[in-house]
Design a protein around this motif. Structure first.
Motif, PDB file in Angstrom:
ATOM      1  N   ASP A   1       2.381  -5.685  15.834  1.00 21.65           N
ATOM      2  CA  ASP A   1       3.861  -5.090  15.519  1.00 21.65           C
ATOM      3  C   ASP A   1       3.918  -3.955  15.615  1.00 21.65           C
ATOM      4  N   GLU A   2       4.588  -3.828  15.906  1.00 21.87           N
ATOM      5  CA  GLU A   2       5.591  -2.313  15.651  1.00 21.87           C
ATOM      6  C   GLU A   2       6.279  -1.476  14.390  1.00 21.87           C
ATOM      7  N   ARG A   3       6.385  -2.930  13.702  1.00 20.76           N
ATOM      8  CA  ARG A   3       6.344  -2.840  12.127  1.00 20.76           C
ATOM      9  C   ARG A   3       5.553  -2.093  11.558  1.00 20.76           C
ATOM     10  N   VAL A   4       3.962  -2.932  11.623  1.00 20.00           N
ATOM     11  CA  VAL A   4       2.683  -2.134  11.893  1.00 20.00           C
ATOM     12  C   VAL A   4       2.258  -1.446  11.545  1.00 20.00           C
ATOM     13  N   LEU A   5       3.156  -0.422  13.095  1.00 20.57           N
ATOM     14  CA  LEU A   5       2.538   0.348  13.623  1.00 20.57           C
ATOM     15  C   LEU A   5       2.615   1.680  12.707  1.00 20.57           C
ATOM     16  N   ASN A   6       4.210   1.052  12.741  1.00 21.66           N
ATOM     17  CA  ASN A   6       5.143   2.200  11.694  1.00 21.66           C
ATOM     18  C   ASN A   6       4.321   2.410  10.168  1.00 21.66           C
ATOM     19  N   LEU A   7       3.963   1.537   9.635  1.00 23.15           N
ATOM     20  CA  LEU A   7       4.121   1.448   8.549  1.00 23.15           C
ATOM     21  C   LEU A   7       2.850   2.087   8.446  1.00 23.15           C
ATOM     22  N   GLN A   8       1.712   1.826   9.236  1.00 25.84           N
ATOM     23  CA  GLN A   8       0.427   2.224   8.876  1.00 25.84           C
ATOM     24  C   GLN A   8       0.756   3.723   8.709  1.00 25.84           C
ATOM     25  N   LYS A   9       1.803   4.882   9.968  1.00 23.00           N
ATOM     26  CA  LYS A   9       2.321   6.242  10.117  1.00 23.00           C
ATOM     27  C   LYS A   9       2.679   6.419   9.015  1.00 23.00           C
ATOM     28  N   LYS A  10       3.340   5.759   8.283  1.00 26.33           N
ATOM     29  CA  LYS A  10       3.869   6.338   7.082  1.00 26.33           C
ATOM     30  C   LYS A  10       3.032   6.436   6.194  1.00 26.33           C
ATOM     31  N   ILE A  11       1.779   4.896   5.595  1.00 25.59           N
ATOM     32  CA  ILE A  11       0.445   5.334   4.792  1.00 25.59           C
ATOM     33  C   ILE A  11      -0.494   6.237   4.606  1.00 25.59           C
TER      34      ILE A  11
ATOM     35  N   GLU B   1       1.095   9.550   6.360  1.00 20.22           N
ATOM     36  CA  GLU B   1       1.994  10.765   6.189  1.00 20.22           C
ATOM     37  C   GLU B   1       1.367  11.116   4.068  1.00 20.22           C
ATOM     38  N   LYS B   2       2.124   9.777   3.431  1.00 21.55           N
ATOM     39  CA  LYS B   2       2.047  10.048   2.007  1.00 21.55           C
ATOM     40  C   LYS B   2       0.779   9.991   1.367  1.00 21.55           C
ATOM     41  N   ALA B   3      -0.390  10.024   2.088  1.00 30.66           N
ATOM     42  CA  ALA B   3      -1.890   9.644   1.659  1.00 30.66           C
ATOM     43  C   ALA B   3      -2.282  11.459   1.796  1.00 30.66           C
ATOM     44  N   MET B   4      -1.650  11.917   2.600  1.00 29.61           N
ATOM     45  CA  MET B   4      -1.603  13.614   2.391  1.00 29.61           C
ATOM     46  C   MET B   4      -1.524  13.659   1.571  1.00 29.61           C
ATOM     47  N   GLU B   5      -0.122  13.463   0.966  1.00 26.94           N
ATOM     48  CA  GLU B   5       1.283  14.215   0.675  1.00 26.94           C
ATOM     49  C   GLU B   5       0.092  14.275  -0.890  1.00 26.94           C
ATOM     50  N   ARG B   6      -0.327  13.343  -1.206  1.00 24.84           N
ATOM     51  CA  ARG B   6      -0.615  12.781  -2.710  1.00 24.84           C
ATOM     52  C   ARG B   6      -1.848  13.200  -3.068  1.00 24.84           C
ATOM     53  N   LYS B   7      -2.971  13.145  -1.953  1.00 22.23           N
ATOM     54  CA  LYS B   7      -3.681  14.966  -1.792  1.00 22.23           C
ATOM     55  C   LYS B   7      -3.670  16.004  -2.192  1.00 22.23           C
TER      56      LYS B   7
ATOM     57  N   LYS C   1       0.935  -1.335   0.134  1.00 24.90           N
ATOM     58  CA  LYS C   1      -0.445  -0.130  -0.165  1.00 24.90           C
ATOM     59  C   LYS C   1       0.747   0.811  -0.107  1.00 24.90           C
ATOM     60  N   LEU C   2       1.709   1.063   0.715  1.00 21.89           N
ATOM     61  CA  LEU C   2       2.858   2.120   0.501  1.00 21.89           C
ATOM     62  C   LEU C   2       3.344   2.696  -0.439  1.00 21.89           C
ATOM     63  N   SER C   3       4.330   1.479  -1.078  1.00 23.51           N
ATOM     64  CA  SER C   3       4.651   1.537  -2.694  1.00 23.51           C
ATOM     65  C   SER C   3       3.918   2.242  -3.408  1.00 23.51           C
ATOM     66  N   PHE C   4       2.307   2.110  -3.245  1.00 21.16           N
ATOM     67  CA  PHE C   4       1.292   2.291  -4.218  1.00 21.16           C
ATOM     68  C   PHE C   4       0.857   3.861  -4.320  1.00 21.16           C
ATOM     69  N   GLU C   5       0.819   4.343  -3.012  1.00 17.10           N
ATOM     70  CA  GLU C   5       1.152   5.929  -2.653  1.00 17.10           C
ATOM     71  C   GLU C   5       2.326   6.418  -3.675  1.00 17.10           C
ATOM     72  N   GLU C   6       3.802   5.912  -2.847  1.00 16.96           N
ATOM     73  CA  GLU C   6       4.676   6.695  -3.551  1.00 16.96           C
ATOM     74  C   GLU C   6       5.216   6.647  -5.022  1.00 16.96           C
ATOM     75  N   ALA C   7       3.794   5.350  -6.137  1.00 25.48           N
ATOM     76  CA  ALA C   7       3.809   5.625  -7.154  1.00 25.48           C
ATOM     77  C   ALA C   7       2.915   6.993  -7.449  1.00 25.48           C
ATOM     78  N   VAL C   8       2.132   6.501  -6.485  1.00 24.76           N
ATOM     79  CA  VAL C   8       1.009   7.982  -7.435  1.00 24.76           C
ATOM     80  C   VAL C   8       1.757   9.144  -7.379  1.00 24.76           C
ATOM     81  N   VAL C   9       2.284   9.502  -6.574  1.00 31.41           N
ATOM     82  CA  VAL C   9       3.198  10.968  -6.491  1.00 31.41           C
ATOM     83  C   VAL C   9       3.966  11.172  -7.322  1.00 31.41           C
ATOM     84  N   ALA C  10       4.737  10.130  -7.736  1.00 30.80           N
ATOM     85  CA  ALA C  10       5.793   9.872  -8.532  1.00 30.80           C
ATOM     86  C   ALA C  10       5.253  10.034  -9.862  1.00 30.80           C
ATOM     87  N   HIS C  11       3.704   9.587  -9.860  1.00 25.24           N
ATOM     88  CA  HIS C  11       3.335   9.514 -11.491  1.00 25.24           C
ATOM     89  C   HIS C  11       2.647  11.026 -11.672  1.00 25.24           C
TER      90      HIS C  11
END
Length: 658
Positions: free
Chosen positions: A568-578, A580-586, A357-367
């Motif tokens: 897990d802590e990794r899941v929580l960190n990834l959710q925060k990054k997603i 942030e990327k969604a806000m940037e994409r909007k 999901k995070l890579s998708f958000e980054e791909a939209v911004v790059a597009h």
């Protein structure tokens, strides 16, 4: 004088008739010469030479024509293939001899569109220097191909290009030479009016025999299938009710065992042994189901399985009596480790989903960034295109001036070529006469050889017939008591052979009867073994069913009391990054809407990708939940098997042995 187009049509017609498998080249040319007697010597020689050349160089001509059909002639008819073969042969081998003027007359007498397309393809300098040269080098030496075929074609290429330009102008209704000629006025033909045709008598319509109607049972399922389905559904419901009642009875028996003494335990044990028979009678009275039929292999296999289990259990008890350790602690530790591994695996799966999901958000911004860069590049490309179009227009004007000068030079050269053409025609006529005299002499010699062969064959046939006319003895008398007289030790007469065969058949019958008796005894012993094995199987199934029900109930209580793992802590960190990327994409989408309100294709594409990723995310969440509950399902599946065996156990008592 026949026109050039007529000559080419005759050559194409003869090539269509040629069959290389059933006809030789010499016979084909002789037959063609007989058909071309109406033409004069020069025309006949031209047609025959062209036919012979097209057949001789068929392999290299097919290379060009096949490539033409693949690239530029996809919409051309395959029936006109030999027409392109003839033009390719004349352009490759006869252009020096014919001259450009004669060749252009031949080309102009045919269809302008087809000739313009083929000549433009064949006289392409790039094609001649590359793949045509390489393909021809597979059949002939590359140096020979280059010197004798490719270089002459390249020398004639500029002049043929002028011919192609003339054909193109004719196709575009822009002829370069304007002819001042009187236009003929067409007149109607004075034809006799045909008589009206007589109306034919209509034929009687044949009356077909009346067919039997299709039976209604063809499109309806049989009644037996429907009845079996209803019985199956009813039996399933009754079996479920009976299973609930049997569970309650089993647990009741288990609690009573702990409270009674040794004497009472013995009594309950005896009653449990007799319980399967009582249960079988009860099920047989309530459920009218067909008994399960097991074959011999299934009975022996199941009996061996239960025998192995019993031996393993006895061995385990002996080890415990000798002081071995109970493996229950190790199994519990192993189960805990499996649980931890499962939790880590679930966390890893959730991390992968969130990373996607995070890579998708980054791909939209790059597009979105790429869209802005492409707009700038498009403006630069438009400016460069305008400059190139201006340069191309100037170059085109210069080329048209050079072509006009070249046409004037060629017209002057044509005037000087007429005298050379007359001399060449006289020389060719002389050669044709010499070749005709040589052909007549060769034909006379061939006829004499053929007559000599026929005479020898006739003499040989007469000798064979004379030999066949001699009388021969057809009857031979055979004595069955005599031997063959071949000098072998094992020789015998036919009578002795028949007697020995009769004795051998009697011995064979006695052996078959003994074998049959042995098979019957073995079959009876096997049936007895199967009956004993069935009794053991029914006892084992009853005991295993009771043990499995108790274990299943215990596992259910443990599974309900277990707690769910913490994220897990990794899941929580990834959710925060997603997030942030969604806000940037909007924010980027709002900027794009302000700068380019007319472009509606990119947002549609992004919305489609967003919906696509939403569906992927939902499907991954479903898989995650299924995988999370998969361990409990896998634990319950093997426990349900003994209960199903316990349900089927009364029926298996009445099974039939195959």
């Amino acid at each position: 004088m026949v026109s050039h187009g007529k000559h080419i049509a005759i050559i194409v017609q003869q090539l269509n008739k040629f069959d290389p498998e059933n006809q030789s080249v010499e016979d084909f040319l002789n037959e063609s010469a007989k058909m071309l007697q109406t033409l004069n010597v020069t025309e006949e020689k031209f047609v025959l030479d062209t036919l012979a050349g097209c057949i001789e160089y068929k392999s290299i001509l097919d290379v060009v024509v096949n490539a033409f059909y693949v690239r530029d002639g996809r919409y051309c008819l395959m029936s006109e293939r030999n027409l392109y073969v003839v033009i390719c042969y004349l352009a490759t081998f006869q252009l020096e001899e014919l001259g450009l003027q004669h060749f252009s007359r031949i080309v102009k007498s045919l269809d302008n569109a087809k000739m313009q397309k083929f000549l433009r393809f064949f006289f392409n300098a790039l094609y001649l220097n590359t793949w045509i040269k390489d393909e021809w080098s597979h059949f002939y030496d590359s140096l020979y191909v280059k010197q004798n075929w490719i270089e002459p074609l390249l020398r004639w290429q500029p002049k043929v290009q002028q011919l192609i330009a003339q054909l193109t102008d004719k196709l575009n209704n822009r002829t370069t030479t304007v002819k001042t000629s009187t236009v003929t006025q067409p007149k109607e033909f004075n034809l006799t009016v045909p008589k009206p045709r007589a109306i034919p008598i209509p034929l009687p319509i044949p009356v077909l025999e009346k067919r039997l109607p299709v039976p209604s049972s063809t499109y309806k399922p049989p009644k037996e299938k429907k009845q079996l389905q209803e019985i199956k559904i009813k039996n399933c419901r009754k079996a479920e009710d009976f299973l609930r009642k049997s569970k309650a009875n089993q647990f009741r028996c288990a609690t009573m065992k702990s409270q009674k003494g040794e004497s009472e335990l013995q009594n309950t044990h005896d009653s449990m042994k007799s319980k399967p028979a009582f249960r079988a009678q009860k099920i047989q009275s309530k459920i009218d189901n067909i008994p399960i039929k097991l074959n011999a292999a299934a009975i022996l296999r199941e009996g061996a399985l239960y025998q192995r289990k019993m031996e393993q259990e006895l061995k385990r008890i002996e080890n415990l009596l000798q002081g071995a350790r109970d493996p229950t602690e190790f199994l519990e530790w192993q189960k805990q480790m499996h649980g931890k591994d499962l939790e880590e695996q679930l966390a890893e799966i959730e991390c992968r989903r969130l990373q996607g999901k995070l890579s998708f958000e980054e791909a939209v911004v790059a597009h979105q960034n790429v869209i802005q860069e492409n707009k700038k590049k498009a403006d630069l490309m438009r400016e460069e295109k305008a400059e190139l179009m201006h340069q191309y227009a100037e170059k085109r004007l210069q080329e048209q001036k050079e072509l006009r000068e070249l046409v004037e030079q060629i017209m002057e050269e044509h005037k000087n070529a007429k005298q050379a053409k007359v001399k060449l025609q006289k020389y060719k006529q002389q050669i044709v006469q010499e070749v005709c005299e040589e052909n007549r002499e060769l034909l006379r010699q061939a006829l004499e050889e053929e007559e000599e062969k026929l005479r020898k064959k006739y003499e040989l046939i007469q000798q064979i017939r004379a030999i066949e006319s001699l009388p021969s003895l057809r009857h031979k008398f055979v004595d069955l008591t005599e031997t063959g007289g071949h000098g072998l030790f094992c020789e015998m007469s036919i009578v002795e052979l028949r007697e020995r065969l009769a004795l051998l058949k009697e011995a064979q019958k006695e052996a078959e009867e003994e074998k049959r008796d042995q098979i019957i005894h073995e079959k009876q012993a096997k049936e007895q073994l199967l009956l004993e094995t069935l009794d053991q199987i029914s006892l084992f199934r009853a005991e295993l069913g009771r043990a499995a029900a108790l274990k299943q109930e215990e596992k259910k209580r443990k599974s309900q009391s277990a707690e769910r793992p913490v994220k897990d802590e990794r899941v929580l960190n990834l959710q925060k990054k997603i997030a942030e990327k969604a806000m940037e994409r909007k924010k980027q989408e709002e900027l794009l809407k302000i700068t380019a309100p007319k472009s509606s294709i990119a947002p549609k594409k992004d919305s489609w990708q967003w919906n696509h990723w939403k569906e992927l995310e939902k499907s991954r969440e479903r898989q995650f939940k299924i995988f999370q509950h998969g361990s409990t399902v896998r634990e319950m599946a093997p426990k349900m098997l003994p209960m199903r065996q316990q349900e089927v156990e009364p029926q298996s008592v009445h099974c039939a042995v195959k």
